[in-house]
Design an enzyme around this catalytic site. Structure first.
Site: not given
Length: 380
Positions: A337, A363, A366
């Site tokens: 954008i 942590e 995915s």
């Protein structure tokens, strides 16, 4: 479930928002460029109770809930992901581990100083060759009478150099054996405990990431957290809560990128009108807003389950997985954008873009979140 923010959550959010505006925003690019870990900022956050959000008042904390904790991290991350990450790691990991699994003496000794940020906390699970494969860790602790001798190295540790107190997972059994690790509290200055290489990172550059090295480091058995062999179980429970904080960090980054994009789209003119008038931009903003709200609802669900003491492994993994991917998607759209300006350091979205990627890795990647979620789904 009540979706309205309580008065205390609103007050905490406003306090964090104002602090970030006054004390973090003016310096964030300077810290990013130099990779300075601004310890003084965390001391100030400690005075506001934001480094011991979940710690009960009897141990010097503010004794608030995961809803307030989520608000603190989001408001800070909307301005600077690096500071948000360090607040999350300090609260959820080191402090959270001692709060959850420490005995009374350990809590009395360490929690007040961690909650006030007199001490900065670190947490060591990952190693150079064992990230997600933590059951095969090489760092060992061998019993020697009333002491333990620790040898090995931990990598990618938030506050690995500046942390005053570290909770460290060590292998106390055979590789890959069941219940083969134990957690210990190790203080900075303990002989044999050294800081190693500081990582030169793409993003989150003001959040210190470094090695922790142990060379015949002797710690008393009084520094052991819980039972021998319970370290990995403890770590998994801590990561359940930690996933909420990384989800909050992700949503904070996404909100920061989104809000900057909305403002820019209204102000930037092309073809004699704001670019927000063009469907290509307006639809991007619609997608960004929808994804952020969906991620926020997953976080709220996890917070609710956590505060009611109910199982939330699946829900926190979903929140962390989805929110971290949303952070990357939203910050990528934000750069688009902004166009060419989005690729420069004069505008905020390039930093959100760089910072966001760590959320899909730290942590638990995915991919690991998908493993956790699928196991929970198939178990039912």
């Amino acid at each position: 479930m009540d979706f309205s923010r309580s008065e205390i959550t609103q007050q905490v959010a406003e306090s964090a928002r104002e602090f970030a505006r006054l004390h973090i925003k003016p310096h964030l690019m300077e810290w990013d460029e130099s990779q300075e870990f601004p310890v003084h900022i965390f001391k100030e956050l400690g005075k506001l109770g934001m480094m011991g959000v979940l710690v009960p008042e009897q141990y010097g904390g503010t004794g608030l809930s995961y809803f307030e904790y989520n608000a603190v991290i989001q408001e800070i991350a909307k301005v600077c992901g690096s500071v948000g990450l360090s607040v999350a790691a300090h609260n959820s990991l080191c402090t959270g581990h001692i709060l959850t699994f420490g005995n009374e003496a350990q809590k009395q000794k360490y929690l007040p100083k961690l909650a006030s940020a007199e001490h900065i906390g670190a947490w060591g699970l990952t190693e150079p060759n064992t990230g997600s494969d933590a059951g095969n860790m090489k760092t060992t602790a061998v019993r020697d009478g009333d002491n333990w001798i620790i040898n090995g190295a931990k990598s990618w540790i938030t506050h690995g150099i500046s942390g005053d107190v570290a909770v460290v997972m060590c292998r106390t059994g055979e590789p890959r054996a069941k219940n083969n690790s134990t957690a210990f509290i190790v203080e900075r200055g303990t002989p044999g405990f050294m800081a190693g290489k500081k990582e030169n990172k793409l993003g989150m550059r003001a959040s210190e990431t470094a090695e922790m090295i142990f060379d015949n480091c002797i710690v008393s058995d009084s520094q052991r957290l819980g039972e021998v062999g319970d370290g990995f179980k403890q770590a998994m429970k801590i990561l359940d809560g930690g996933r909420i904080s990384i989800a909050a960090l992700s949503v904070g980054i996404a909100r920061g990128a989104y809000e900057a994009s909305v403002q820019y789209a209204k102000e930037r003119h092309q073809f004699d009108q704001p670019i927000a008038n063009f469907q290509g931009i307006a639809f991007k903003l619609a997608d960004m807003a929808t994804k952020i709200e969906a991620a926020e609802l997953l976080i709220q669900q996890s917070c609710d389950l956590k505060m009611r003491g109910l199982p939330m492994t699946k829900e926190s993994a979903m929140a962390k997985y989805y929110a971290s991917e949303v952070a990357v998607e939203v910050s990528t759209d934000a750069v688009q954008i902004f166009g060419g300006y989005g690729y420069t350091k004069d505008f905020p979205v390039e930093k959100f873009y760089r910072d966001s990627k760590l959320c899909t890795i730290g942590e638990g990647t995915s991919e690991i979140q998908k493993v956790v979620i699928s196991r929970e789904v198939l178990r039912s």
